[in-house]
Design an enzyme around this catalytic site. Structure first.
Site, PDB file in Angstrom:
ATOM      1  N   THR A 141      27.307 -40.085 -37.909  1.00 21.06           N
ATOM      2  CA  THR A 141      28.520 -39.308 -37.683  1.00 21.06           C
ATOM      3  C   THR A 141      28.405 -38.695 -36.318  1.00 21.06           C
ATOM      4  O   THR A 141      27.313 -38.306 -35.922  1.00 21.06           O
ATOM      5  CB  THR A 141      28.576 -38.163 -38.714  1.00 21.06           C
ATOM      6  OG1 THR A 141      28.853 -38.716 -39.980  1.00 21.06           O
ATOM      7  CG2 THR A 141      29.622 -37.137 -38.377  1.00 21.06           C
ATOM      8  N   ASP A 157      30.234 -34.646 -46.164  1.00 25.53           N
ATOM      9  CA  ASP A 157      30.129 -33.283 -45.637  1.00 25.53           C
ATOM     10  C   ASP A 157      30.976 -33.064 -44.386  1.00 25.53           C
ATOM     11  O   ASP A 157      31.329 -31.924 -44.062  1.00 25.53           O
ATOM     12  CB  ASP A 157      28.677 -32.983 -45.272  1.00 25.53           C
ATOM     13  CG  ASP A 157      28.181 -33.948 -44.202  1.00 25.53           C
ATOM     14  OD1 ASP A 157      28.352 -35.175 -44.381  1.00 25.53           O
ATOM     15  OD2 ASP A 157      27.676 -33.482 -43.169  1.00 25.53           O
ATOM     16  N   GLY A 203      23.961 -37.061 -41.657  1.00 26.04           N
ATOM     17  CA  GLY A 203      23.025 -37.473 -42.690  1.00 26.04           C
ATOM     18  C   GLY A 203      23.733 -37.755 -43.992  1.00 26.04           C
ATOM     19  O   GLY A 203      24.946 -37.975 -44.014  1.00 26.04           O
TER      20      GLY A 203
HETATM   21  C1  SD4 Z   1      28.806 -38.626 -44.542  1.00 26.42           C
HETATM   22  N1  SD4 Z   1      27.535 -37.188 -43.118  1.00 26.42           N
HETATM   23  O1  SD4 Z   1      29.951 -38.987 -44.728  1.00 26.42           O
HETATM   24  C2  SD4 Z   1      28.357 -38.360 -43.148  1.00 26.42           C
HETATM   25  C3  SD4 Z   1      27.669 -39.542 -42.647  1.00 26.42           C
HETATM   26  C4  SD4 Z   1      26.646 -39.234 -41.650  1.00 26.42           C
HETATM   27  O2  SD4 Z   1      24.770 -39.794 -40.534  1.00 26.42           O
HETATM   28  O3  SD4 Z   1      26.588 -38.237 -41.029  1.00 26.42           O
HETATM   29  N2  SD4 Z   1      25.692 -40.065 -41.454  1.00 26.42           N
HETATM   30  O4  SD4 Z   1      27.986 -38.514 -45.451  1.00 26.42           O
END
Ligand code: SD4
Length: 322
Positions: free
Chosen positions: A185, A216, A237
């Site tokens: 992200t 999130d 994450g």
């Molecule tokens: C999510 N946090 O939709 C995001 C994806 C992400 O590194 O940040 N991945 O869960």
């Protein structure tokens, strides 16, 4: 203050950082800079996990989550599970600036975006269709996200809970790893030289998610948080786990209580790891004075991009947090 202005974002998304930085340098506002940075990643499909054409859900559709928070007044705008609009960050900005709401979701967010003049178009690409087709071949095996029992006809769904004997352990369930190639992200913080802070995120979420899943990233305090009086934080994450802990909110509150950015970032990641030892994610934290740090768990190294300072030659660098 020689650390300001500051543009800092998750991962080695340097083009996004440079775009945000040059917007600030050209006299753009902090929100212009943030939206420019996140939009750049959406257009470049950074790592396939920001913008269109990535992370298809179980139906093969890409949906987008994004948020922007104004640290001067705690106003925010977010979209979640938005379909068929490429620039989620711009729509989040419309929600912030043109409505009294904080978040719009799904098809209705799409309709709002078209009312604001955005173009409706498919977010699928040959690549996202291939990812989905490959996954469909194995659809009757347990999806990582679901405790699903394939029935004897090899028909999948409707979902029903696995028996205890069949059920994967919590440990297995949460052992899904995030890295540069899976599930990232952009989370970005911009602080202008007057100390105005904006923080935001943009993502296409998690691959093969159950349609309707929101991570999130668009949740205030989870994916991002900002308060001009203190600082800001942005997360990346496994959002299904991360949103239970509001790590960005917690980091800003720890700063408020006097923690250093290093200690705040580390404590927020450790707190999640204490519950979910195989969780993987990273957090970037900045104070209103432009001091910054990152922390990560569950990955060898967590790259993040930063440009700061008033010097004319200041430019984007990638730092690695281990
Ligand atoms: C999510 N946090 O939709 C995001 C994806 C992400 O590194 O940040 N991945 O869960």
């Amino acid at each position: 203050n020689e650390n300001l202005p500051l543009v800092i974002n998750t991962w080695a998304f340097t083009e996004a950082n440079e775009a945000a930085w040059s917007t600030l340098k050209a006299g753009g506002s902090a929100i212009d800079s943030l939206v420019k940075g996140c939009t750049t990643c959406e257009e470049l499909q950074c790592d396939g996990t920001v913008g269109y054409g990535g992370s298809p859900d179980e139906n093969g559709e890409t949906t987008l989550d994004a948020m922007i928070i104004d640290g001067s007044n705690m106003n925010m705008g977010a979209v979640a599970g938005m379909k068929e609009i490429k620039s989620a960050s711009k729509v989040a900005r419309f929600v912030l600036e043109h409505t009294k709401h904080s978040m719009l979701v799904g098809e209705a967010a799409t309709n709002f975006a078209t009312m604001m003049g955005m173009q409706r178009e498919s977010l699928s690409t040959p690549k996202s269709q291939t990812i989905h087709k490959e996954w469909l071949k194995n659809k009757c095996q347990p999806n990582f996200w679901i405790n699903v029992v394939p029935d004897s006809n090899k028909q999948c769904g409707p979902y029903k809970p696995q028996s205890d004997a069949n059920s994967r352990s919590k440990q297995q369930y949460y052992s899904y790893k995030v890295d540069q190639y899976n599930h990232d992200t952009i989370g970005m913080i911009v602080i202008d030289k007057a100390g105005q802070i904006f923080a935001g995120t943009s993502t296409n979420g998690a691959t093969h998610k159950i349609p309707g899943r929101v991570g999130d990233s668009p949740i205030p305090g989870a994916g991002a948080y900002a308060d001009n009086a203190v600082g800001a934080a942005v997360a990346t994450g496994d959002g299904d786990v991360m949103m239970r802990f509001l790590p960005s909110f917690l980091a800003v509150e720890l700063l408020r209580m006097g923690a250093t950015p290093e200690d705040a970032a580390t404590e927020c990641m450790q707190r999640i790891a204490r519950f979910y030892p195989s969780f993987s994610g990273g957090l970037v934290v900045a104070t209103r004075m432009g001091q910054f740090a990152a922390a990560c768990v569950g990955m060898d190294k967590f790259p993040y991009s930063v440009a700061f300072g008033s010097a004319n030659n200041s430019s984007t660098r990638v730092l690695y947090q281990t």
